[in-house]
Motif scaffolding. Structure first.
Motif, PDB file in Angstrom:
ATOM      1  N   LYS A   1       0.832  -1.212   0.000  1.00 52.34           N
ATOM      2  CA  LYS A   1       0.000   0.000   0.000  1.00 52.34           C
ATOM      3  C   LYS A   1       0.864   1.259   0.000  1.00 52.34           C
ATOM      4  O   LYS A   1       0.556   2.246  -0.687  1.00 52.34           O
ATOM      5  CB  LYS A   1      -0.930  -0.014   1.214  1.00 52.34           C
ATOM      6  CG  LYS A   1      -1.990  -1.087   1.159  1.00 52.34           C
ATOM      7  CD  LYS A   1      -2.890  -1.026   2.383  1.00 52.34           C
ATOM      8  CE  LYS A   1      -3.988  -2.084   2.313  1.00 52.34           C
ATOM      9  NZ  LYS A   1      -4.875  -2.041   3.504  1.00 52.34           N
TER      10      LYS A   1
ATOM     11  N   LYS B   1       2.496   1.851  -3.432  1.00 53.09           N
ATOM     12  CA  LYS B   1       1.518   2.338  -4.408  1.00 53.09           C
ATOM     13  C   LYS B   1       1.267   3.828  -4.203  1.00 53.09           C
ATOM     14  O   LYS B   1       1.172   4.599  -5.172  1.00 53.09           O
ATOM     15  CB  LYS B   1       0.203   1.575  -4.284  1.00 53.09           C
ATOM     16  CG  LYS B   1      -0.833   2.000  -5.328  1.00 53.09           C
ATOM     17  CD  LYS B   1      -2.120   1.226  -5.180  1.00 53.09           C
ATOM     18  CE  LYS B   1      -3.094   1.590  -6.305  1.00 53.09           C
ATOM     19  NZ  LYS B   1      -3.345   3.058  -6.387  1.00 53.09           N
ATOM     20  N   ALA B   2       1.165   4.243  -2.926  1.00 53.48           N
ATOM     21  CA  ALA B   2       0.951   5.662  -2.646  1.00 53.48           C
ATOM     22  C   ALA B   2       2.131   6.490  -3.145  1.00 53.48           C
ATOM     23  O   ALA B   2       1.955   7.580  -3.706  1.00 53.48           O
ATOM     24  CB  ALA B   2       0.755   5.861  -1.144  1.00 53.48           C
ATOM     25  N   CYS B   3       3.341   5.980  -2.965  1.00 51.89           N
ATOM     26  CA  CYS B   3       4.534   6.701  -3.425  1.00 51.89           C
ATOM     27  C   CYS B   3       4.588   6.757  -4.948  1.00 51.89           C
ATOM     28  O   CYS B   3       4.980   7.777  -5.534  1.00 51.89           O
ATOM     29  CB  CYS B   3       5.794   6.025  -2.879  1.00 51.89           C
ATOM     30  SG  CYS B   3       6.011   6.223  -1.091  1.00 51.89           S
ATOM     31  N   ALA B   4       4.202   5.677  -5.615  1.00 52.03           N
ATOM     32  CA  ALA B   4       4.189   5.655  -7.080  1.00 52.03           C
ATOM     33  C   ALA B   4       3.183   6.661  -7.623  1.00 52.03           C
ATOM     34  O   ALA B   4       3.465   7.379  -8.596  1.00 52.03           O
ATOM     35  CB  ALA B   4       3.856   4.251  -7.571  1.00 52.03           C
ATOM     36  N   ASP B   5       1.997   6.724  -6.996  1.00 53.40           N
ATOM     37  CA  ASP B   5       0.988   7.694  -7.424  1.00 53.40           C
ATOM     38  C   ASP B   5       1.505   9.116  -7.230  1.00 53.40           C
ATOM     39  O   ASP B   5       1.270   9.996  -8.070  1.00 53.40           O
ATOM     40  CB  ASP B   5      -0.310   7.493  -6.637  1.00 53.40           C
ATOM     41  CG  ASP B   5      -0.992   6.179  -6.974  1.00 53.40           C
ATOM     42  OD1 ASP B   5      -0.670   5.592  -8.033  1.00 53.40           O
ATOM     43  OD2 ASP B   5      -1.834   5.729  -6.165  1.00 53.40           O
ATOM     44  N   HIS B   6       2.212   9.336  -6.127  1.00 60.64           N
ATOM     45  CA  HIS B   6       2.750  10.667  -5.839  1.00 60.64           C
ATOM     46  C   HIS B   6       3.810  11.050  -6.874  1.00 60.64           C
ATOM     47  O   HIS B   6       3.810  12.177  -7.387  1.00 60.64           O
ATOM     48  CB  HIS B   6       3.358  10.677  -4.436  1.00 60.64           C
ATOM     49  CG  HIS B   6       4.059  11.963  -4.101  1.00 60.64           C
ATOM     50  ND1 HIS B   6       3.375  13.128  -3.837  1.00 60.64           N
ATOM     51  CD2 HIS B   6       5.379  12.267  -3.992  1.00 60.64           C
ATOM     52  CE1 HIS B   6       4.233  14.096  -3.567  1.00 60.64           C
ATOM     53  NE2 HIS B   6       5.470  13.597  -3.659  1.00 60.64           N
ATOM     54  N   ARG B   7       4.672  10.156  -7.219  1.00 55.94           N
ATOM     55  CA  ARG B   7       5.736  10.447  -8.174  1.00 55.94           C
ATOM     56  C   ARG B   7       5.171  10.767  -9.557  1.00 55.94           C
ATOM     57  O   ARG B   7       5.740  11.565 -10.304  1.00 55.94           O
ATOM     58  CB  ARG B   7       6.696   9.262  -8.276  1.00 55.94           C
ATOM     59  CG  ARG B   7       7.605   9.118  -7.069  1.00 55.94           C
ATOM     60  CD  ARG B   7       8.428   7.844  -7.151  1.00 55.94           C
ATOM     61  NE  ARG B   7       9.366   7.885  -8.272  1.00 55.94           N
ATOM     62  CZ  ARG B   7      10.582   8.440  -8.230  1.00 55.94           C
ATOM     63  NH1 ARG B   7      10.999   9.013  -7.107  1.00 55.94           N
ATOM     64  NH2 ARG B   7      11.373   8.429  -9.288  1.00 55.94           N
ATOM     65  N   SER B   8       4.047  10.122  -9.897  1.00 53.35           N
ATOM     66  CA  SER B   8       3.448  10.380 -11.210  1.00 53.35           C
ATOM     67  C   SER B   8       2.779  11.746 -11.267  1.00 53.35           C
ATOM     68  O   SER B   8       2.525  12.273 -12.357  1.00 53.35           O
ATOM     69  CB  SER B   8       2.418   9.297 -11.545  1.00 53.35           C
ATOM     70  OG  SER B   8       1.307   9.374 -10.674  1.00 53.35           O
ATOM     71  N   ASP B   9       2.494  12.343 -10.102  1.00 59.28           N
ATOM     72  CA  ASP B   9       1.817  13.635 -10.045  1.00 59.28           C
ATOM     73  C   ASP B   9       2.781  14.812  -9.907  1.00 59.28           C
ATOM     74  O   ASP B   9       2.378  15.968 -10.043  1.00 59.28           O
ATOM     75  CB  ASP B   9       0.832  13.673  -8.871  1.00 59.28           C
ATOM     76  CG  ASP B   9      -0.331  12.707  -9.068  1.00 59.28           C
ATOM     77  OD1 ASP B   9      -0.596  12.355 -10.233  1.00 59.28           O
ATOM     78  OD2 ASP B   9      -0.934  12.297  -8.061  1.00 59.28           O
TER      79      ASP B   9
ATOM     80  N   LEU C   1       2.370  13.226   1.375  1.00 58.38           N
ATOM     81  CA  LEU C   1       2.596  11.803   1.123  1.00 58.38           C
ATOM     82  C   LEU C   1       2.978  11.088   2.418  1.00 58.38           C
ATOM     83  O   LEU C   1       2.476   9.982   2.708  1.00 58.38           O
ATOM     84  CB  LEU C   1       3.709  11.619   0.095  1.00 58.38           C
ATOM     85  CG  LEU C   1       4.207  10.181  -0.119  1.00 58.38           C
ATOM     86  CD1 LEU C   1       3.082   9.283  -0.623  1.00 58.38           C
ATOM     87  CD2 LEU C   1       5.393  10.152  -1.075  1.00 58.38           C
TER      88      LEU C   1
ATOM     89  N   THR D   1       0.058  10.387   4.495  1.00 59.45           N
ATOM     90  CA  THR D   1      -0.704   9.259   3.956  1.00 59.45           C
ATOM     91  C   THR D   1      -0.089   7.937   4.398  1.00 59.45           C
ATOM     92  O   THR D   1      -0.805   7.009   4.811  1.00 59.45           O
ATOM     93  CB  THR D   1      -0.738   9.316   2.417  1.00 59.45           C
ATOM     94  OG1 THR D   1      -1.397  10.519   2.010  1.00 59.45           O
ATOM     95  CG2 THR D   1      -1.476   8.111   1.842  1.00 59.45           C
TER      96      THR D   1
END
Length: 233
Positions: free
Chosen positions: A113, A116-124, A153, A156
């Motif tokens: 989890k 995934k949160a870090c990956a979503d953050h990096r994409s933004d 982040l 989160t």
């Protein structure tokens, strides 16, 4: 009990009817005893005994039924007490219910989890470092935006359900990252007012704290959450 009473009553009625017919036949002149009507009286007496027995039994059963129905609260309270005894948690000497044993969140689940949160953050967020030759104020504004996003982040990640055995370790780890973010913001503030030298000093200190965090986080199992090309990522 009720079926037996019904059978007795029916039996008494049957004996009365059949006995009456039989007694009439027995009391005919050819079979009559010295006292006419004797057989009929015997049969009638037996029938009366059966009916009386049924009546007494019915009265006793009815009395028991009224006694039981008159105290529904006791039966209900008893059932409630038994049900409560089954679900009441064990109480510790302090008076607090003992915690229910639970395996909690596994480390693998937590890491999945978090990553995934870090990956979503990096994409933004853009990972491109700004040109350090730009105005200090512009660099300070960029650093503020990046650090503020990193702190969101981190909040989160800190809110995720953690493995019970790792709660203290992760609390210390996230606290260390928060200290780095605080110093990054001090650096950004210095750059915004044109104090580039002071800003660089804060930036160096923040980067050192963050490097320790990255090392410990990677040792714990983080991968995406520790890889970055920018301060605070």
């Amino acid at each position: 009990m009720m079926p037996i009473l019904i059978i007795l009553v029916l039996a008494g009625a049957a004996i009365t009817v059949v006995g009456g017919v039989l007694a009439n036949w027995l009391d005919r002149p050819g079979w009559a005893r010295p006292e006419r009507g004797g057989a009929r009286r015997v049969v009638m007496a037996l029938a009366l005994i059966v009916v009386a027995t049924a009546a007494v039994g019915f009265a006793i059963d009815n009395e028991k039924s009224e006694s039981n129905s008159g105290n529904p609260g006791n039966q209900s309270a008893s059932r409630t007490a038994e049900a409560t005894a089954e679900v009441t948690p064990e109480v510790t000497p302090s008076g607090d219910p003992s915690p229910v044993p639970s395996r909690g969140t596994s480390k693998a689940t937590f890491l999945a989890k978090a990553e995934k949160a870090c990956a979503d953050h990096r994409s933004d967020v853009s990972t491109a470092m700004p040109d350090r030759s730009q105005e200090p104020g512009d660099f300070g504004a960029w650093l503020t935006t990046i650090t503020t996003g990193n702190q969101r982040l981190l909040d989160t990640l800190a809110a995720l359900s953690r493995p019970p055995a790792d709660k203290d370790l992760l609390t210390d780890l996230f606290a260390q990252r928060t200290r780095a973010n605080d110093v990054f913001l001090q650096s950004a503030g210095a750059f915004k007012v044109g104090q580039a030298v002071t800003g660089e000093q804060f930036l160096s200190s923040a980067s050192d704290i963050e490097a320790e965090y990255r090392s410990e986080a990677k040792e714990y199992g983080f991968r995406i959450c520790v890889g970055s090309d920018t301060p605070g990522r």
